[in-house]
Design a protein around this motif. Structure first.
Motif, PDB file in Angstrom:
ATOM      1  N   GLY A 181       0.789  -1.220   0.000  1.00  9.88           N
ATOM      2  CA  GLY A 181       0.000   0.000   0.000  1.00  9.88           C
ATOM      3  C   GLY A 181       0.826   1.277   0.000  1.00  9.88           C
ATOM      4  O   GLY A 181       0.268   2.367  -0.073  1.00  9.88           O
ATOM      5  N   GLY A 182       2.121   1.148   0.095  1.00 11.72           N
ATOM      6  CA  GLY A 182       2.988   2.324   0.085  1.00 11.72           C
ATOM      7  C   GLY A 182       3.998   2.364   1.210  1.00 11.72           C
ATOM      8  O   GLY A 182       4.856   3.237   1.243  1.00 11.72           O
ATOM      9  N   GLY A 183       3.879   1.422   2.167  1.00 11.87           N
ATOM     10  CA  GLY A 183       4.904   1.290   3.191  1.00 11.87           C
ATOM     11  C   GLY A 183       4.662   2.130   4.425  1.00 11.87           C
ATOM     12  O   GLY A 183       3.669   2.847   4.551  1.00 11.87           O
ATOM     13  N   ALA A 184       5.602   2.008   5.352  1.00 17.75           N
ATOM     14  CA  ALA A 184       5.551   2.712   6.636  1.00 17.75           C
ATOM     15  C   ALA A 184       6.872   3.424   6.861  1.00 17.75           C
ATOM     16  O   ALA A 184       7.892   3.081   6.257  1.00 17.75           O
ATOM     17  CB  ALA A 184       5.281   1.726   7.775  1.00 17.75           C
TER      18      ALA A 184
ATOM     19  N   GLY B  52      12.772  -3.454   2.169  1.00 16.32           N
ATOM     20  CA  GLY B  52      11.949  -3.418   0.978  1.00 16.32           C
ATOM     21  C   GLY B  52      12.019  -4.675   0.153  1.00 16.32           C
ATOM     22  O   GLY B  52      11.852  -4.641  -1.074  1.00 16.32           O
ATOM     23  N   THR B  53      12.257  -5.834   0.805  1.00 18.33           N
ATOM     24  CA  THR B  53      12.425  -7.089   0.063  1.00 18.33           C
ATOM     25  C   THR B  53      11.355  -8.118   0.390  1.00 18.33           C
ATOM     26  O   THR B  53      11.539  -9.306   0.141  1.00 18.33           O
ATOM     27  CB  THR B  53      13.822  -7.693   0.348  1.00 18.33           C
ATOM     28  OG1 THR B  53      13.997  -7.849   1.762  1.00 18.33           O
ATOM     29  CG2 THR B  53      14.910  -6.791  -0.206  1.00 18.33           C
TER      30      THR B  53
ATOM     31  N   ILE C 128      10.880  -8.731   9.705  1.00 20.40           N
ATOM     32  CA  ILE C 128      11.065  -7.300   9.968  1.00 20.40           C
ATOM     33  C   ILE C 128      12.212  -6.760   9.125  1.00 20.40           C
ATOM     34  O   ILE C 128      12.126  -5.675   8.526  1.00 20.40           O
ATOM     35  CB  ILE C 128      11.323  -7.058  11.467  1.00 20.40           C
ATOM     36  CG1 ILE C 128      10.063  -7.328  12.280  1.00 20.40           C
ATOM     37  CG2 ILE C 128      11.802  -5.610  11.712  1.00 20.40           C
ATOM     38  CD1 ILE C 128      10.263  -7.291  13.776  1.00 20.40           C
ATOM     39  N   ASP C 129      13.300  -7.509   9.076  1.00 22.87           N
ATOM     40  CA  ASP C 129      14.467  -7.114   8.282  1.00 22.87           C
ATOM     41  C   ASP C 129      14.072  -6.950   6.811  1.00 22.87           C
ATOM     42  O   ASP C 129      14.449  -5.950   6.152  1.00 22.87           O
ATOM     43  CB  ASP C 129      15.549  -8.186   8.435  1.00 22.87           C
ATOM     44  CG  ASP C 129      16.943  -7.661   8.111  1.00 22.87           C
ATOM     45  OD1 ASP C 129      17.078  -6.449   7.861  1.00 22.87           O
ATOM     46  OD2 ASP C 129      17.880  -8.473   8.126  1.00 22.87           O
TER      47      ASP C 129
END
Length: 354
Positions: free
Chosen positions: A298-301, A352-353, A346-347
């Motif tokens: 959705g666009g990330g945090a 972004g992977t 989390i990593d």
């Protein structure tokens, strides 16, 4: 004597080894990543396990106080303030170069009995204003706050449904916008968060919760309330499916409104998950991945925080003990502070992977 969380809440801060305030090195692998990772810290746990402070400083760039800035602990009686635990936590963060995410300025829960004696709207507004002013002015280096926490009921009866409580009963829904305006007035460059839970699920209650939360956010923005970010707590219920497409669309919509997104309280309630630890860790990691990937899609945090960092130091162990007697495994590090599959997810999210 058995040491419990409730004991420490009643007793207040106790002195502990100076080592807990020592400056520890941040993990180089995490330091190079752009998205800050944080953990909630319950200050009395530091007295039980001094290593906890070292591990949080090793893994994290920010912390969130679990109880230390909630109304009940700060204001045990009318006219009296107790900053001992909040000050200690903030000092620990400063020494270790960690940012603090303030939690929380306004919440329906954790209010002392004396507050209920206030009956007029004017007095309630004055009390809320005083509380916000006092915290923000005492901790001016905190630039990220949960301004209002959990304003939507567990089972909304419509999009206009708001959670009952002292502030809602005395001031109505307007108290939410009031709180954001006062926080913005005092700290105009801070990230001001509306924080909520249970908006990520695909079961029968998920759509209603998302719809009511969306309506509240839109209403606040329409009123010009200076909400700058939305917090998705992420107290995942093991076994409840994530509404991946719907959550991704919701995050994208929030982003289109100019709002930031934070993951604020991530953990997994594993009371009904398999007994075998390895199998359970795989199920937990898969659910966390579904949740975080939806947010990423959705666009990330801009940040991610887990509600604690090591399994024994989690509210889930006393709130949701497993019927088979095995210890809960709700967090990214195990009882020996070793990373689990949860931390790998989390990593990936931070890199972004996913």
């Amino acid at each position: 004597m058995t040491i419990t969380r409730r004991h420490f809440l009643k007793q207040g801060t106790t002195p502990f080894m100076a080592a807990a305030l020592a400056p520890w090195l941040t993990s180089p692998a995490f330091a190079q990543q752009n998205m800050p990772f944080g953990a909630a810290l319950y200050w009395p746990d530091m007295a039980i396990e001094p290593r906890l402070g070292a591990e949080i400083a090793r893994w994290c760039q920010r912390i969130t106080p679990v109880q230390e800035m909630k109304f009940e602990l700060l204001r045990p009686s009318e006219g009296a303030w107790d900053f001992s635990q909040a000050d200690a936590l903030v000092d620990y963060a400063r020494v270790n170069g960690l940012a603090v995410h303030g939690h929380t300025l306004v919440w329906y829960a954790a209010l002392p009995e004396w507050v209920s004696k206030i009956t007029s709207a004017a007095a309630a507004e004055a009390l809320m204003t005083e509380h916000i002013e006092t915290l923000i002015q005492r901790y001016p280096d905190i630039t990220s706050w949960d301004v209002v926490n959990e304003a939507i009921p567990d089972v909304p009866n419509g999009v206009k449904s708001r959670r009952d409580g002292f502030w809602q009963e005395r001031l109505g829904e307007d108290h939410i916008a009031m709180a954001f305006r006062k926080a913005h007035e005092l700290s105009p460059h801070s990230t001001l968060v509306l924080n909520e839970y249970d908006v990520e699920f695909a079961d029968e209650y998920g759509p209603a919760k998302r719809a009511a939360f969306r309506d509240l956010i839109q209403s606040l923005l329409d009123k010009g309330a200076p909400v700058t970010a939305i917090g998705f707590q992420g107290h995942l219920r093991g076994g409840r499916a994530i509404a991946k497409d719907e959550l991704a669309a919701f995050v994208a919509e929030l982003k289109s409104w100019g709002l930031d997104v934070l993951v604020t309280e991530l953990d997994v309630i594993d009371v009904n998950l398999p007994r075998d630890a390895d199998e359970r860790d795989r199920v937990i990691a898969a659910q966390v991945r579904d949740f975080l990937k939806a947010i990423a899609d959705g666009g990330g945090a801009s940040s991610i925080t887990t509600w604690g960092i090591s399994d024994p130091y989690s509210w889930i162990r006393w709130a949701y003990p497993r019927p088979d007697g095995t210890p809960n495994r709700p967090l990214p590090l195990d009882e020996n502070f070793k990373p689990k599959l949860f931390m790998d997810v989390i990593d990936d999210f931070r890199n972004g992977t996913l």
